[in-house]
Design a protein around this motif. Structure first.
Motif, PDB file in Angstrom:
ATOM      1  N   SER A  91       5.586   6.077  73.212  1.00 39.23           N
ATOM      2  CA  SER A  91       6.076   7.251  73.926  1.00 39.23           C
ATOM      3  C   SER A  91       5.200   7.611  75.110  1.00 39.23           C
ATOM      4  CB  SER A  91       6.163   8.450  72.988  1.00 39.23           C
ATOM      5  OG  SER A  91       6.625   9.601  73.680  1.00 39.23           O
ATOM      6  N   LEU A  92       5.836   8.144  76.148  1.00 35.19           N
ATOM      7  CA  LEU A  92       5.143   8.651  77.325  1.00 35.19           C
ATOM      8  C   LEU A  92       4.988  10.166  77.274  1.00 35.19           C
ATOM      9  CD1 LEU A  92       6.935   6.418  79.971  1.00 35.19           C
ATOM     10  CD2 LEU A  92       4.508   6.338  79.394  1.00 35.19           C
ATOM     11  N   LEU A  93       5.181  10.746  76.093  1.00 35.52           N
ATOM     12  CA  LEU A  93       4.907  12.161  75.859  1.00 35.52           C
ATOM     13  C   LEU A  93       3.845  12.273  74.770  1.00 35.52           C
ATOM     14  CD1 LEU A  93       8.466  13.803  75.909  1.00 35.52           C
ATOM     15  CD2 LEU A  93       6.627  14.186  77.569  1.00 35.52           C
ATOM     16  N   PRO A  94       3.001  13.306  74.819  1.00 38.82           N
ATOM     17  CA  PRO A  94       1.954  13.462  73.803  1.00 38.82           C
ATOM     18  C   PRO A  94       2.528  13.674  72.403  1.00 38.82           C
ATOM     19  CG  PRO A  94       1.562  14.896  75.697  1.00 38.82           C
ATOM     20  CD  PRO A  94       2.947  14.355  75.854  1.00 38.82           C
ATOM     21  N   ASP A  95       1.776  13.276  71.397  1.00 39.68           N
ATOM     22  CA  ASP A  95       2.193  13.496  70.011  1.00 39.68           C
ATOM     23  C   ASP A  95       2.085  14.965  69.616  1.00 39.68           C
ATOM     24  OD1 ASP A  95       2.693  10.794  69.620  1.00 39.68           O
ATOM     25  OD2 ASP A  95       0.641  10.386  68.945  1.00 39.68           O
ATOM     26  N   ASP A  96       1.081  15.644  70.132  1.00 36.81           N
ATOM     27  CA  ASP A  96       0.864  17.045  69.777  1.00 36.81           C
ATOM     28  C   ASP A  96       2.004  17.919  70.305  1.00 36.81           C
ATOM     29  OD1 ASP A  96      -0.422  19.833  70.914  1.00 36.81           O
ATOM     30  OD2 ASP A  96      -1.244  19.250  68.957  1.00 36.81           O
ATOM     31  N   PRO A  97       2.644  18.739  69.448  1.00 40.11           N
ATOM     32  CA  PRO A  97       3.798  19.534  69.873  1.00 40.11           C
ATOM     33  C   PRO A  97       3.503  20.470  71.043  1.00 40.11           C
ATOM     34  CG  PRO A  97       3.652  19.509  67.488  1.00 40.11           C
ATOM     35  CD  PRO A  97       2.395  18.876  67.994  1.00 40.11           C
ATOM     36  N   LEU A  98       2.308  21.086  71.050  1.00 43.38           N
ATOM     37  CA  LEU A  98       1.968  21.995  72.130  1.00 43.38           C
ATOM     38  C   LEU A  98       1.829  21.245  73.450  1.00 43.38           C
ATOM     39  CD1 LEU A  98       1.166  24.702  73.318  1.00 43.38           C
ATOM     40  CD2 LEU A  98      -1.182  24.298  72.499  1.00 43.38           C
ATOM     41  N   GLY A 155      -4.713  12.742  81.882  1.00 42.10           N
ATOM     42  CA  GLY A 155      -5.991  12.040  81.827  1.00 42.10           C
ATOM     43  C   GLY A 155      -5.811  10.558  82.076  1.00 42.10           C
ATOM     44  N   ASP A 156      -6.301   9.729  81.140  1.00 44.37           N
ATOM     45  CA  ASP A 156      -6.235   8.276  81.324  1.00 44.37           C
ATOM     46  C   ASP A 156      -4.871   7.688  80.985  1.00 44.37           C
ATOM     47  OD1 ASP A 156      -8.887   8.141  82.110  1.00 44.37           O
ATOM     48  OD2 ASP A 156      -9.613   7.907  80.055  1.00 44.37           O
ATOM     49  N   THR A 157      -4.013   8.465  80.329  1.00 40.96           N
ATOM     50  CA  THR A 157      -2.740   7.946  79.830  1.00 40.96           C
ATOM     51  C   THR A 157      -1.581   8.408  80.694  1.00 40.96           C
ATOM     52  OG1 THR A 157      -3.620   8.048  77.574  1.00 40.96           O
ATOM     53  CG2 THR A 157      -1.237   7.790  77.817  1.00 40.96           C
ATOM     54  N   LEU A 158      -0.760   7.460  81.136  1.00 33.25           N
ATOM     55  CA  LEU A 158       0.440   7.801  81.899  1.00 33.25           C
ATOM     56  C   LEU A 158       1.436   8.558  81.027  1.00 33.25           C
ATOM     57  CD1 LEU A 158       0.988   4.521  83.917  1.00 33.25           C
ATOM     58  CD2 LEU A 158       0.823   6.802  84.914  1.00 33.25           C
ATOM     59  N   SER A 159       2.225   9.407  81.672  1.00 29.21           N
ATOM     60  CA  SER A 159       3.207  10.205  80.942  1.00 29.21           C
ATOM     61  C   SER A 159       4.475  10.373  81.773  1.00 29.21           C
ATOM     62  CB  SER A 159       2.629  11.588  80.613  1.00 29.21           C
ATOM     63  OG  SER A 159       2.516  12.360  81.807  1.00 29.21           O
ATOM     64  N   LEU A 160       5.487  10.955  81.152  1.00 31.66           N
ATOM     65  CA  LEU A 160       6.719  11.251  81.875  1.00 31.66           C
ATOM     66  C   LEU A 160       6.483  12.266  82.983  1.00 31.66           C
ATOM     67  CD1 LEU A 160       9.427  11.445  79.043  1.00 31.66           C
ATOM     68  CD2 LEU A 160       9.063   9.604  80.691  1.00 31.66           C
ATOM     69  N   ALA A 192      -5.203  13.476  95.236  1.00 28.69           N
ATOM     70  CA  ALA A 192      -5.695  12.299  94.511  1.00 28.69           C
ATOM     71  C   ALA A 192      -4.666  11.806  93.507  1.00 28.69           C
ATOM     72  CB  ALA A 192      -7.003  12.647  93.802  1.00 28.69           C
ATOM     73  N   TRP A 193      -3.998  12.729  92.823  1.00 32.56           N
ATOM     74  CA  TRP A 193      -2.960  12.359  91.856  1.00 32.56           C
ATOM     75  C   TRP A 193      -1.822  11.623  92.559  1.00 32.56           C
ATOM     76  CZ3 TRP A 193       1.328  15.870  89.619  1.00 32.56           C
ATOM     77  CH2 TRP A 193       1.909  15.269  88.486  1.00 32.56           C
ATOM     78  N   GLY A 194      -1.394  12.155  93.702  1.00 30.64           N
ATOM     79  CA  GLY A 194      -0.318  11.515  94.440  1.00 30.64           C
ATOM     80  C   GLY A 194      -0.671  10.105  94.858  1.00 30.64           C
ATOM     81  N   ARG A 195      -1.894   9.920  95.378  1.00 28.33           N
ATOM     82  CA  ARG A 195      -2.313   8.580  95.785  1.00 28.33           C
ATOM     83  C   ARG A 195      -2.330   7.625  94.600  1.00 28.33           C
ATOM     84  NH1 ARG A 195      -6.213  11.590  98.621  1.00 28.33           N
ATOM     85  NH2 ARG A 195      -7.789  11.050  97.053  1.00 28.33           N
ATOM     86  N   GLN A 196      -2.802   8.102  93.460  1.00 25.69           N
ATOM     87  CA  GLN A 196      -2.873   7.261  92.265  1.00 25.69           C
ATOM     88  C   GLN A 196      -1.479   6.822  91.816  1.00 25.69           C
ATOM     89  OE1 GLN A 196      -5.964   6.578  91.076  1.00 25.69           O
ATOM     90  NE2 GLN A 196      -5.232   5.183  89.498  1.00 25.69           N
TER      91      GLN A 196
END
Length: 232
Positions: A91-98, A155-160, A192-196
């Motif tokens: 999954s590209l979403l975190p496991d933690d519900p919050l 952080g280090d993990t890509l997400s939706l 920086a986020w956009g460039r990445q």
């Protein structure tokens, strides 16, 4: 348009995205599919003159649509994104519900920003041009305060969330709005986020090679005032 080259992950479903060539919301789904190396096909339509079959299956009359096994139709980009995420492995979403809820909220915030950007790119006069720009800049300041991790949203993990925002950064760069909207001096984390994100292969490969020209031509045809302000 087949998109299966280099695929390493497959699902037991036939996936067809119905798209308008420069739609940022379709691009979100394409990025997810490219990242997960999942086979799909892409069908482009002209939204100014949509085919009858499209009108018959699109409740809102807009893209993206995802046709599954030629019979089920899923609409709305956030829903399509989560469906694709659920059927294609990790999954590209975190496991933690919050954290997952917070991610969903920032995906929706990204949608609002894309709509502001679209209004800016299609502005017909100075008032609408200036007001849409200021609305977007205000929202990006909210984003800047939220980006406390790097290199990606979580952080280090890509997400939706990353994939939901990448189309905004791509369009801003193409019309040279990036320095005005989120210059590194004023919004360094956003810049920086956009460039990445724009360096990711899945993002680079989510549009056609002639996409920059298509976008510029579309703005020139639909919004001469905005085109003039952008120097197009």
């Amino acid at each position: 348009m087949p998109c299966a080259a280099g695929v390493t992950h497959s699902v037991n479903m036939e996936l067809e995205l119905v798209s308008f060539k420069i739609c940022p919301f379709v691009q979100r789904a394409v990025i997810t599919l490219r990242h997960k190396q999942t086979a799909f096909s892409l069908t482009h339509i002209d939204l100014s003159d949509p085919p009858h079959w499209f009108k018959a299956i699109s409740p809102f009359g807009r893209v993206p649509l995802l046709k599954v096994n030629k019979q089920h139709v899923i609409f709305e980009s956030a829903v399509i994104g989560e469906f694709l995420d659920e059927i294609t492995g990790a999954s590209l979403l975190p496991d933690d519900p919050l954290l997952r809820a917070l991610n969903r909220g920032w995906i929706e915030f990204g949608t609002a920003c894309l709509l502001d950007l679209s209004a800016h790119l299609h502005a017909e006069d100075k008032q609408s041009f200036d007001s849409s720009r200021e609305a977007l800049k205000s929202k990006l300041h909210w984003l800047e305060a939220t980006l406390t991790r790097s290199p990606y949203f979580n952080g280090d993990t890509l997400s939706l969330v990353d994939f939901a925002w990448a189309p905004l950064f791509m369009r801003s760069e193409i019309v040279a709005l990036d320095d005005e909207l989120y210059c590194a001096r004023h919004l360094p984390r956003t810049a920086a986020w956009g460039r990445q994100l724009l360096e990711l292969p899945a993002v680079r490969d989510s549009v056609a090679a002639d996409f920059p020209d298509l976008l510029r031509d579309h703005i020139c045809a639909k919004a001469p005032y905005a085109a003039g302000q952008f120097g197009l």
